[in-house]
Design a protein around this motif. Structure first.
Motif, PDB file in Angstrom:
ATOM      1  N   LYS A 181       0.837  -1.205   0.000  1.00  0.00           N
ATOM      2  CA  LYS A 181       0.000   0.000   0.000  1.00  0.00           C
ATOM      3  C   LYS A 181       0.871   1.254   0.000  1.00  0.00           C
ATOM      4  N   GLN A 182       1.935   1.244   0.811  1.00  0.00           N
ATOM      5  CA  GLN A 182       2.834   2.397   0.849  1.00  0.00           C
ATOM      6  C   GLN A 182       3.550   2.592  -0.481  1.00  0.00           C
ATOM      7  N   LEU A 183       3.960   1.482  -1.099  1.00  0.00           N
ATOM      8  CA  LEU A 183       4.635   1.584  -2.392  1.00  0.00           C
ATOM      9  C   LEU A 183       3.694   2.125  -3.458  1.00  0.00           C
ATOM     10  N   ARG A 184       2.422   1.718  -3.415  1.00  0.00           N
ATOM     11  CA  ARG A 184       1.453   2.253  -4.390  1.00  0.00           C
ATOM     12  C   ARG A 184       1.294   3.761  -4.214  1.00  0.00           C
ATOM     13  N   MET A 185       1.314   4.210  -2.956  1.00  0.00           N
ATOM     14  CA  MET A 185       1.177   5.640  -2.696  1.00  0.00           C
ATOM     15  C   MET A 185       2.373   6.416  -3.243  1.00  0.00           C
ATOM     16  N   GLU A 186       3.537   5.752  -3.316  1.00  0.00           N
ATOM     17  CA  GLU A 186       4.745   6.417  -3.798  1.00  0.00           C
ATOM     18  C   GLU A 186       4.960   6.264  -5.302  1.00  0.00           C
ATOM     19  N   TYR A 187       4.182   5.394  -5.940  1.00  0.00           N
ATOM     20  CA  TYR A 187       4.482   4.986  -7.320  1.00  0.00           C
ATOM     21  C   TYR A 187       4.655   6.178  -8.265  1.00  0.00           C
ATOM     22  N   ASN A 188       3.743   7.132  -8.229  1.00  0.00           N
ATOM     23  CA  ASN A 188       3.793   8.238  -9.195  1.00  0.00           C
ATOM     24  C   ASN A 188       4.983   9.169  -8.993  1.00  0.00           C
ATOM     25  N   SER A 189       5.458   9.251  -7.747  1.00  0.00           N
ATOM     26  CA  SER A 189       6.558  10.172  -7.467  1.00  0.00           C
ATOM     27  C   SER A 189       7.919   9.482  -7.416  1.00  0.00           C
ATOM     28  N   ASN A 190       7.938   8.184  -7.183  1.00  0.00           N
ATOM     29  CA  ASN A 190       9.198   7.436  -7.061  1.00  0.00           C
ATOM     30  C   ASN A 190       9.452   6.638  -8.338  1.00  0.00           C
ATOM     31  N   LYS A 191      10.344   7.103  -9.165  1.00  0.00           N
ATOM     32  CA  LYS A 191      10.588   6.466 -10.452  1.00  0.00           C
ATOM     33  C   LYS A 191      11.474   5.228 -10.356  1.00  0.00           C
ATOM     34  N   ASN A 192      11.826   4.828  -9.145  1.00  0.00           N
ATOM     35  CA  ASN A 192      12.554   3.577  -8.947  1.00  0.00           C
ATOM     36  C   ASN A 192      11.613   2.396  -8.719  1.00  0.00           C
ATOM     37  N   LEU A 193      10.313   2.641  -8.780  1.00  0.00           N
ATOM     38  CA  LEU A 193       9.320   1.592  -8.549  1.00  0.00           C
ATOM     39  C   LEU A 193       8.729   1.113  -9.868  1.00  0.00           C
ATOM     40  N   ARG A 242       5.853   3.502 -17.638  1.00  0.00           N
ATOM     41  CA  ARG A 242       7.175   3.134 -17.162  1.00  0.00           C
ATOM     42  C   ARG A 242       7.524   1.736 -17.676  1.00  0.00           C
ATOM     43  N   ILE A 243       8.798   1.510 -17.961  1.00  0.00           N
ATOM     44  CA  ILE A 243       9.269   0.198 -18.415  1.00  0.00           C
ATOM     45  C   ILE A 243      10.477  -0.202 -17.567  1.00  0.00           C
ATOM     46  N   ALA A 244      10.540  -1.494 -17.235  1.00  0.00           N
ATOM     47  CA  ALA A 244      11.705  -2.009 -16.505  1.00  0.00           C
ATOM     48  C   ALA A 244      12.265  -3.215 -17.230  1.00  0.00           C
ATOM     49  N   ILE A 245      13.571  -3.307 -17.287  1.00  0.00           N
ATOM     50  CA  ILE A 245      14.264  -4.461 -17.848  1.00  0.00           C
ATOM     51  C   ILE A 245      14.812  -5.272 -16.680  1.00  0.00           C
ATOM     52  N   LEU A 246      14.322  -6.497 -16.517  1.00  0.00           N
ATOM     53  CA  LEU A 246      14.740  -7.347 -15.399  1.00  0.00           C
ATOM     54  C   LEU A 246      15.582  -8.501 -15.926  1.00  0.00           C
ATOM     55  N   SER A 247      16.703  -8.777 -15.265  1.00  0.00           N
ATOM     56  CA  SER A 247      17.553  -9.903 -15.652  1.00  0.00           C
ATOM     57  C   SER A 247      18.255 -10.446 -14.416  1.00  0.00           C
ATOM     58  N   GLY A 248      18.570 -11.729 -14.454  1.00  0.00           N
ATOM     59  CA  GLY A 248      19.253 -12.343 -13.325  1.00  0.00           C
ATOM     60  C   GLY A 248      18.582 -13.631 -12.885  1.00  0.00           C
ATOM     61  N   LEU A 249      19.327 -14.470 -12.160  1.00  0.00           N
ATOM     62  CA  LEU A 249      18.814 -15.770 -11.740  1.00  0.00           C
ATOM     63  C   LEU A 249      17.672 -15.656 -10.747  1.00  0.00           C
ATOM     64  N   ASP A 266      -6.072   9.077  -4.629  1.00  0.00           N
ATOM     65  CA  ASP A 266      -6.802   9.142  -3.372  1.00  0.00           C
ATOM     66  C   ASP A 266      -8.229   9.597  -3.674  1.00  0.00           C
ATOM     67  N   PRO A 267      -9.261   8.874  -3.195  1.00  0.00           N
ATOM     68  CA  PRO A 267     -10.642   9.251  -3.513  1.00  0.00           C
ATOM     69  C   PRO A 267     -11.050  10.599  -2.955  1.00  0.00           C
ATOM     70  N   ILE A 268     -10.300  11.093  -1.945  1.00  0.00           N
ATOM     71  CA  ILE A 268     -10.652  12.378  -1.346  1.00  0.00           C
ATOM     72  C   ILE A 268      -9.885  13.519  -1.995  1.00  0.00           C
ATOM     73  N   THR A 269      -8.567  13.355  -2.117  1.00  0.00           N
ATOM     74  CA  THR A 269      -7.738  14.440  -2.637  1.00  0.00           C
ATOM     75  C   THR A 269      -7.576  14.403  -4.143  1.00  0.00           C
ATOM     76  N   GLY A 270      -7.763  13.234  -4.752  1.00  0.00           N
ATOM     77  CA  GLY A 270      -7.529  13.103  -6.184  1.00  0.00           C
ATOM     78  C   GLY A 270      -6.073  12.865  -6.519  1.00  0.00           C
ATOM     79  N   GLY A 271      -5.210  12.849  -5.497  1.00  0.00           N
ATOM     80  CA  GLY A 271      -3.794  12.635  -5.712  1.00  0.00           C
ATOM     81  C   GLY A 271      -3.453  11.167  -5.810  1.00  0.00           C
ATOM     82  N   PRO A 272      -2.171  10.819  -5.984  1.00  0.00           N
ATOM     83  CA  PRO A 272      -1.764   9.422  -6.089  1.00  0.00           C
ATOM     84  C   PRO A 272      -2.179   8.635  -4.858  1.00  0.00           C
TER      85      PRO A 272
END
Length: 583
Positions: free
Chosen positions: A115-127, A218-225, A252-258
């Motif tokens: 849930k916390q990661l979803r809240m950060e998704y739009n602002s955190n480009k490492n997700l 967003r696109i991610a390239i994943l590689s590795g065992l 957010d249903p109240i604020t309209g933000g991420p």
């Protein structure tokens, strides 16, 4: 249903017959993540017989209609399938039980929930959002490269080229059929195996050319065992994760933000469904050849050649029937095609229902009615048989026989001969019987219900009824409201195994969706087909009732052939309380 109403109609009861049990041989392939499972157990509940899959994941088992087949494998969730009279092939994809919402990741000393990661998704480009939850590129046991939408240069470039230009060490091979891109990642094991794709949680082996670069978030390239623990052996060539804008807008249903994707009613739809024209590009080659014919004479000659190769496929002849009816308006020839191959249809309720759907959309209600009677004879213990036949009598204007079928059904429910009284199917049937009385009560009981309060007083507006010919069909419906927000309803054994089991036991394959009259505007309905455990298509019927339950009630029937899998495609748009507006 109200016993007082049905008691007036019991004199019209028809004779009920029971279907004779027959022995069946079912076969198929058991896989997980597209990898065959060896020694998976397939067990008949009725006989207790257990067989195991071979080195290719194949099995064969003797059974009979109504039997419960259980597929099991250590570490994977059991799957139960109810056998039907037409069951012959069951290709099973087994899944592990993944609880995405409860997963957490650790960053330094701080634990972050999904849930916390979803809240950060739009602002955190490492997700990046994957089929197994949101990943933080800094906390994984495999390599992750992320490309944000701001890094894409559009200007006519396609998605495969955009990935190649923005991520070094990627090779794009376009030498295959239709120049469809195949992407290889640099590395030891990588480079020998093509990458697979995770598009908004949907795992694909072929390049998703239906995704427009403009819709990519967003696109991610994943590689590795380490990928093997999540994606299995098919991840040997690496993973390309694609997050589209519409499916990854958390607000957010109240604020309209991420905020939280789980609040589906607050998701914003951004046109992720492909159009009918795009979907039509994936029709079988024989249909492409037929539509390329420049004259009806040429088309008939081509059909005569094709028919020899497809002599055992009723779906081919259904396609040909639809083609000559629509393209050349030659219903007589289309009808002859069916009659010449009636041996494929006569004992197959799935084929008969599919053909009845096509007759209905062509306005041939009398011919559709004859087919529904045939299905009723083949499946007298299916709840859907009673509903279909009753509605068919309504279509042909025989309201008393329609009421008699409803009465017969109610009697059999009361006596325990049919097990279909539940929260899903019974309200739908009650609504349709009330609608029959509302519009035609004077012919049935002498009372004019149309001048009184509505018998469906709990609902006024547009009613959508979805039906599918094959009970094994799995799909996801997406409803987009006039405010351009959507929510999904998934009909699959993975999403709702109890519902699927109940449908098979009680014998129904339909669902209704009610759009209240106060929710005015244009609604869009999309569908993602997930398959039917075999290689055959499914015919999908939609009946749109405008001004349902009133004297101005109108309906329109649309039929779709579902074959293209795992792609969200637009079905139709409807103007609430008014007529169909597109497609």
């Amino acid at each position: 249903m109200k016993r007082t109403i049905f008691s007036l109609l019991l004199l019209l009861i028809t004779v009920h017959s029971q279907a004779q049990e027959k022995q069946l041989t079912i076969r198929g392939k058991v896989t997980t993540m597209d990898t065959p499972l060896i020694n998976a157990e397939v067990q008949s509940d009725r006989t207790g017989e257990v067989v195991k899959t071979d080195a290719k994941g194949m099995y064969q088992l003797q059974t009979s209609p109504g039997d419960l087949i259980t597929f099991s494998y250590p570490g994977l969730a059991d799957m139960e399938i109810v056998v039907e009279d037409v069951t012959s092939v069951l290709n099973i994809k087994m899944n592990s039980a993944v609880n995405v919402l409860d997963e957490v990741v650790v960053e330094k000393t701080k634990i972050k929930s999904q849930k916390q990661l979803r809240m950060e998704y739009n602002s955190n480009k490492n997700l990046i959002n994957t089929a197994f939850g949101i990943l933080d590129k800094d906390i994984t046991n495999f390599a992750v490269r992320i490309i944000d939408k701001s890094q894409f240069l559009f200007g006519g470039i396609d998605l495969a080229s955009a990935i190649q230009y923005r991520a070094p060490g990627i090779r794009v091979d376009r030498s295959g059929d239709f120049y469809k891109p195949v992407i290889y990642l640099r590395g030891s094991a990588l480079g020998f195996f093509p990458a697979i794709y995770d598009v908004d949680g949907l795992i694909l082996k072929e390049f998703p050319d239906f995704v427009m670069i403009e819709n990519v978030e967003r696109i991610a390239i994943l590689s590795g065992l380490g990928l093997g623990t999540k994606y299995g052996g098919q991840a040997n060539g690496g993973i390309i994760v694609i997050n589209t804008k519409g499916a990854n807008t958390y607000r957010d249903p109240i604020t309209g933000g991420p905020y939280d994707q789980a609040l589906l009613r607050n998701n914003i739809y951004e046109g992720s469904a492909i159009s009918k024209q795009q979907a039509d590009k994936n029709v079988p080659e024989y249909l492409k050849d037929l539509y390329a014919a420049t004259s009806e004479k040429e088309a008939i000659k081509l059909y005569e050649t094709q028919a020899k190769a497809y002599s055992s496929s009723l779906y081919y002849f259904l396609d040909v029937f639809g083609y000559f009816s629509a393209k050349w308006q030659n219903k007589a020839f289309a009808e002859q095609v069916i009659q010449d191959h009636w041996y494929l249809f006569k004992d197959n309720p799935v084929g008969l229902k599919s053909l009845a759907y096509l007759y209905q959309v062509l306005g041939e209600t009398a011919k559709a009615h004859e087919l529904y009677k045939e299905v009723f004879i083949l499946r007298p213990n299916y709840a859907q048989s009673y509903r279909d036949l009753a509605l068919s009598y309504v279509d042909t204007g025989d309201y008393k026989k329609a009421a008699a079928i409803y009465a017969r059904y109610d009697y059999l429910i009361g006596e325990g001969f049919i097990r279909a009284e539940d929260k899903d199917f019974t309200p739908l049937l009650e609504r349709e019987f009330s609608n029959l009385l509302q519009l035609h009560g004077k012919e049935l009981t002498g009372k004019d219900y149309s001048k009184g309060p509505s018998l469906n007083s709990d609902f006024e507006g547009t009613r959508l009824v979805f039906e599918w010919s094959d009970s094994e069909a799995e799909f996801e419906l997406q409803f987009v409201n006039p405010q351009n927000k959507y929510f999904n309803w998934e009909h699959s054994i993975l999403a709702d195994p109890n519902r699927i089991k109940e449908e098979k036991i009680k014998g129904y394959s339909c669902e209704e969706y009610l759009i209240d009259g106060s929710l005015t505007g244009t609604w869009q309905v999309n569908l993602k087909y997930l398959g039917n455990k075999s290689l055959t298509p499914t015919f999908f019927k939609v009946t749109i009732y405008s001004n349902f339950g009133t004297t101005s009630q109108r309906k329109e029937v649309k039929v779709f052939k579902l074959q293209l899998k795992n792609v969200n495609q637009e079905l139709f748009k409807v103007q609430n309380s008014m007529s169909l507006v597109s497609n």
